[in-house]
Design a protein around this motif. Structure first.
Motif, short mmCIF file in Angstrom:
data_model
loop_
_atom_site.label_atom_id
_atom_site.label_comp_id
_atom_site.label_asym_id
_atom_site.label_seq_id
_atom_site.Cartn_x
_atom_site.Cartn_y
_atom_site.Cartn_z
N MET A 177 -50.13 5.71 -45.20
CA MET A 177 -50.57 4.33 -44.66
C MET A 177 -50.78 3.16 -45.98
N LEU A 178 -50.69 1.84 -45.56
CA LEU A 178 -51.02 1.02 -46.78
C LEU A 178 -52.39 0.30 -45.86
N TRP A 179 -53.46 0.30 -46.87
CA TRP A 179 -54.56 -0.46 -46.29
C TRP A 179 -54.59 -1.94 -47.17
N VAL A 180 -55.13 -2.83 -46.58
CA VAL A 180 -55.39 -3.94 -47.12
C VAL A 180 -56.98 -4.19 -47.18
N VAL A 181 -57.63 -4.30 -48.01
CA VAL A 181 -59.20 -4.16 -47.92
C VAL A 181 -59.81 -5.23 -48.77
N ARG A 182 -61.07 -5.75 -48.64
CA ARG A 182 -61.71 -6.72 -49.11
C ARG A 182 -63.15 -6.35 -49.49
N ARG A 183 -63.80 -7.39 -50.30
CA ARG A 183 -65.41 -6.92 -50.43
C ARG A 183 -66.04 -7.05 -48.86
N PRO A 184 -67.26 -6.46 -48.64
CA PRO A 184 -67.72 -6.63 -47.54
C PRO A 184 -68.09 -7.95 -46.92
N ALA A 185 -68.29 -8.14 -45.86
CA ALA A 185 -68.20 -9.59 -45.03
C ALA A 185 -69.40 -9.16 -44.07
N PRO A 186 -70.19 -10.26 -43.43
CA PRO A 186 -71.41 -10.25 -42.46
C PRO A 186 -70.97 -9.53 -41.23
N GLY A 187 -69.82 -9.24 -40.84
CA GLY A 187 -69.28 -8.74 -39.72
C GLY A 187 -68.05 -8.29 -39.70
N PRO A 188 -67.33 -7.37 -38.54
CA PRO A 188 -66.22 -6.88 -38.64
C PRO A 188 -65.19 -7.99 -38.70
N ARG A 189 -64.12 -7.67 -39.27
CA ARG A 189 -62.92 -8.77 -39.00
C ARG A 189 -61.77 -7.97 -38.18
N ARG A 190 -61.15 -8.85 -37.43
CA ARG A 190 -60.02 -8.43 -36.66
C ARG A 190 -58.89 -7.84 -37.79
N ILE A 191 -58.57 -6.72 -37.35
CA ILE A 191 -57.43 -6.03 -38.17
C ILE A 191 -56.07 -6.18 -37.55
N LEU A 192 -55.05 -6.18 -38.33
CA LEU A 192 -53.67 -6.26 -38.22
C LEU A 192 -53.12 -4.75 -38.40
N PHE A 193 -52.45 -4.25 -37.44
CA PHE A 193 -51.83 -2.91 -37.41
C PHE A 193 -50.42 -2.94 -37.08
N VAL A 194 -49.87 -2.42 -38.07
CA VAL A 194 -48.17 -2.38 -38.32
C VAL A 194 -47.92 -1.29 -38.11
N ASP A 195 -47.02 -0.88 -37.16
CA ASP A 195 -46.16 0.60 -37.22
C ASP A 195 -44.77 0.19 -37.67
N ALA A 196 -44.69 0.45 -38.97
CA ALA A 196 -43.38 0.32 -39.69
C ALA A 196 -42.73 1.79 -39.91
N ARG A 197 -43.09 2.84 -39.42
CA ARG A 197 -42.60 4.06 -39.57
C ARG A 197 -40.88 4.09 -39.37
N ALA A 198 -40.44 3.28 -38.37
CA ALA A 198 -39.17 3.22 -38.24
C ALA A 198 -38.25 2.19 -39.08
N MET A 199 -38.96 1.33 -39.94
CA MET A 199 -38.46 0.41 -40.91
C MET A 199 -37.82 0.93 -41.95
N SER A 200 -36.73 1.73 -42.11
CA SER A 200 -36.38 2.07 -43.27
C SER A 200 -34.95 2.13 -43.24
#
Length: 766
Positions: free
Chosen positions: A427-450
């Motif tokens: 998996m590839l995670w995109v991360v940042r420093r902590p924020a006041p609350g949870p962020r919406r997370i984009l999930f991408v299934d690219a397992r067939a993208m080869s």
């Protein structure tokens, strides 16, 4: 007179002039005083001559008896010697030979990776050690012109006066001096001393050949090195497409002046990708492996990048933070699942999301990446899929903290077979420093993208281009809606409630189950369309079957031993012009796009003896005009030059004017009445012919065959009418094979569509 244009305009330095003529460098200076000497072209980087003018001059100069080799006749000229000594030069007009037309860079590869490699290795050094030598030489040539000229001076010395081991040390000293000037750890001699050149002349020949190579060649050889060195999972290089995706996700459009940091340098590929994605000010990194750190430094320098590199540790989080400054972007491909039995120096309170478990360092690496960021920075970190769903209590706690503190912005599931030496799910995670609350997370299934290239599966271009765009727009996407991506991927955005419902899972499949957005909506018409297409293909299958059935009525008789009457054997070079594809420096990755008027055929497009160029990259008409000699015409035949030796393919009328890539040969018939294209295609497809080619292919990591060798293939030539009959019969069988394969694929698609709609209740059975 045959066409010599493919090589006539090639430029030669004075050293190359001397090497072709088989004379010492001072002889060229003496010849320059004579009438009619070739005109010198004064370019920005030196003086050059066209190959055509050099050969014309040398053809008029007989070789004195005292200077002739034992196998040279009394009427030998320097021109004849020049043609014999180099595969770069065209042959004399009196004799038809192979005309590869390859760029000097490609031919230098052929020369360097053939018998010369074995001579320089001397039975002691490995192929990887030899590739290290080539990488070092290209590095010096590209980045330190003065030092390179000092090395080239050695090539003008009488080789009998040089000890091979002394020359290896001399090369090492020159390379180390350039490395040190760039702040990169030196020590090349510890690698190169394992080489045992049989003669100094062999190593001198290598240096001369490297004078033709540049940054594209460095890339190709670095890829071969990673294969030859058999780097383990802790050191193998990140695939180029994955590196570009990582850079595209975390380096913002307005990143000019930003800094990029790689805490675990491999070959420098992540920092290179960062510089190619956006204009950044500073790149830096570290590595515990001195050899790959040195390669990374050379890689970046060859491509014009100044980087701050330093030796690091397997546990960089244990080093004082004052050794590094926070970065605007972090790109990290860490070693997975490493266990550290020793106690960590960092206290539990210093970890931003809690102390990682002792059984592996996965969560130590991702937290180190976060800690290395500026307040507004962003990191792309490769992680095992298991890390996102692990039931380990410590990992679940850290994962929950990262989600609830808004440190995770996106997770991308990558195809399983695109990483060398591993089929592990990544998996590839995109991360940042902590924020006041949870962020919406984009999930991408690219397992067939080869997709595929000559080395195997790769992340597709659609994934590299579309996922960063989707990430930029993620805040405008409604939660829970499924989005279908070109190339087989899918994505959705999960909010805080959905994340908590799954126990803070970070696997895209947990959020894509059952989601249905506008792009995913199904229609009952889809099934009807699929079944109608299936019926249409079935009719084409019937037609193809009927044509093959007609072959049963042909009168087949057993011929006597030997060729039948009227048949003959001719060398391939006598019936075809053999043209190699353009070098990567003339037609590189950056020259190709998804859209454009002129497609470029690559080895992966050769299927079932046809060119199937679905999704082929394209170039502009302007570039295609510059590469006119690499354009295709109907009934040309393409065959693979390097890599897996697959079957050839015939160019059809709708592919007229297309280009072909570097790892292909184009065969163009010299006379239409000599050989039928379909017959020749059938002959070149024979298993015995493929075995002949494979037996004569050279190279260690990637096999390749030269045009000169291919031209010596003997082809059985019946009368033209018989050729046409044989070609038509084989073509009917090819049509049948293609029709049945298309029918099988269409059947699978129709079943998938019908099954999904039946199970979702979109359509019902009567």
């Amino acid at each position: 007179m045959r066409d010599e244009q493919g090589n006539a305009d090639r430029l030669l330095s004075r050293n190359e002039f001397a090497r072709l003529a088989g004379v010492k460098r001072p002889t060229i200076t003496k010849w320059a005083r004579l009438q009619g000497f070739p005109k010198v072209l004064h370019l920005a980087d030196g003086e050059y001559f066209t190959l055509a003018s050099v050969l014309e001059w040398l053809d008029r100069r007989p070789i004195p008896a005292k200077n002739r080799a034992a196998d040279e006749p009394a009427d030998a000229t320097y021109g004849r010697r020049a043609r014999r000594r180099s595969v770069h030069a065209p042959e004399t007009p009196a004799r038809r030979t192979t005309r590869t037309g390859a760029g000097s860079s490609d031919l230098a590869h052929d020369h360097l990776l053939g018998p010369l490699a074995e001579s320089v290795r001397g039975g002691a050094g490995s192929q990887a050690d030899y590739l290290s030598l080539l990488l070092c030489l290209i590095f010096v040539r590209v980045t330190a012109r003065d030092e390179w000229m000092r090395l080239m001076e050695v090539t003008e010395t009488d080789s009998d006066r040089i000890r091979p081991d002394g020359l290896v040390r001399h090369v090492s000293e020159r390379v180390d001096q350039v490395l040190r000037s760039r702040g990169v750890p030196s020590g090349v001699y510890s690698v190169l001393e394992r080489l045992r050149p049989r003669a100094a002349e062999d190593l001198i020949e290598v240096i001369r050949a490297c004078d033709q190579l540049g940054d594209d060649d460095f890339d190709a050889l670095l890829s071969r090195f990673s294969t030859e060195r058999r780097l383990g999972s802790a050191d193998y290089f990140t695939p180029a497409e994955v590196a570009r995706l990582m850079a595209g996700l975390v380096i913002a459009e307005d990143a000019e002046g930003g800094t990029v940091y790689d805490p675990y340098l491999r070959g420098g590929e992540l920092l290179r990708a960062a510089s190619r994605t956006r204009q950044v000010q500073t790149v830096g990194g570290e590595s515990p492996n001195r050899e790959t750190l040195r390669l990374a430094g050379m890689n970046l320098a060859v491509h014009g990048l100044t980087a701050r590199l330093r030796p690091g540790r397997d546990t960089p989080w244990d080093e004082p933070d004052e050794h590094r400054s926070p970065a605007d972007a972090v790109l990290l491909n860490p070693p997975f699942n490493r266990q550290r039995p020793m106690a960590r120096r960092r206290s539990d309170s210093e970890w931003p999301f809690g102390p990682p478990p002792r059984h592996n360092d996965n969560y130590a690496w991702v937290q180190h990446a976060v800690s290395s960021l500026t307040s507004g920075g962003r990191a792309a970190v490769l992680m095992t899929s298991q890390a996102g769903v692990s039931s380990d209590e410590e990992e679940r706690r850290i994962r929950k903290e990262m989600v609830e503190k808004g440190a995770i912005e996106a997770v991308v599931a990558l195809p399983a077979h695109i990483f060398p030496l591993s089929d592990a799910a990544v998996m590839l995670w995109v991360v940042r420093r902590p924020a006041p609350g949870p962020r919406r997370i984009l999930f991408v299934d690219a397992r067939a993208m080869s997709g595929k290239d000559q080395a195997g599966p790769v992340l597709s271009r659609e994934a590299v281009e579309s996922i960063p765009e989707l990430f930029t727009d993620r805040l405008r996407l409604p939660e829970g809606e499924r989005i279908e991506l070109a190339g087989g991927g899918s994505a959705t955005v999960a909010g805080a409630d959905a994340l908590r419902d799954t126990g803070h899972s970070l696997h895209p499949s947990d959020y894509l189950k059952g989601t249905r957005g506008a792009a995913r909506s199904m229609r009952s018409e889809d099934t009807a369309v699929s079944l109608a297409e299936l019926a249409d293909i079935r009719s084409r299958v019937s037609t193809a079957d009927s044509r093959v059935e007609e072959l049963r009525t042909l009168p087949l008789t057993r011929a006597s031993s030997g060729l039948p009457s009227g048949w003959r054997r001719l060398a391939l070079e006598d019936i075809c012009l053999i043209q190699a594809g353009p070098s990567y420096s003339r037609l590189g990755t950056d020259d190709r796009t998804k859209d454009g008027p002129v497609p470029v055929v690559m080895p992966r497009h050769l299927r079932d003896r046809r060119i199937v160029a679905t999704g082929a990259e394209c170039v502009s008409e302007e570039l295609a005009r510059k590469l006119a000699k690499f354009r295709l015409s109907p009934y040309d035949i393409l065959c693979v030059r390097s890599g897996a030796m697959t079957e050839p393919a015939l160019v059809e009328t709708n592919q007229d004017g297309w280009l072909f890539g570097a790892n292909l040969f184009r065969l163009r018939r010299i006379g239409a009445e000599t050989v039928d294209p379909w017959y020749l295609l059938g002959f070149l497809s024979l298993a015995t012919v493929r075995e002949w080619i494979e037996d004569r292919s050279t190279g260690t990591a990637v096999p390749f065959i030269t045009g000169q060798t291919l031209g010596r293939l003997m082809v059985s030539i019946p009368p033209i009418d018989e050729q046409r009959g044989i070609g038509a019969s084989l073509r009917a069988l090819d049509d049948q094979i293609a029709a049945h394969r298309n029918f099988a694929r269409a059947s699978e698609q129709a079943r998938a569509t019908l099954a999904e709609q039946l199970m979702e209740g979109v359509v019902t059975l009567p």
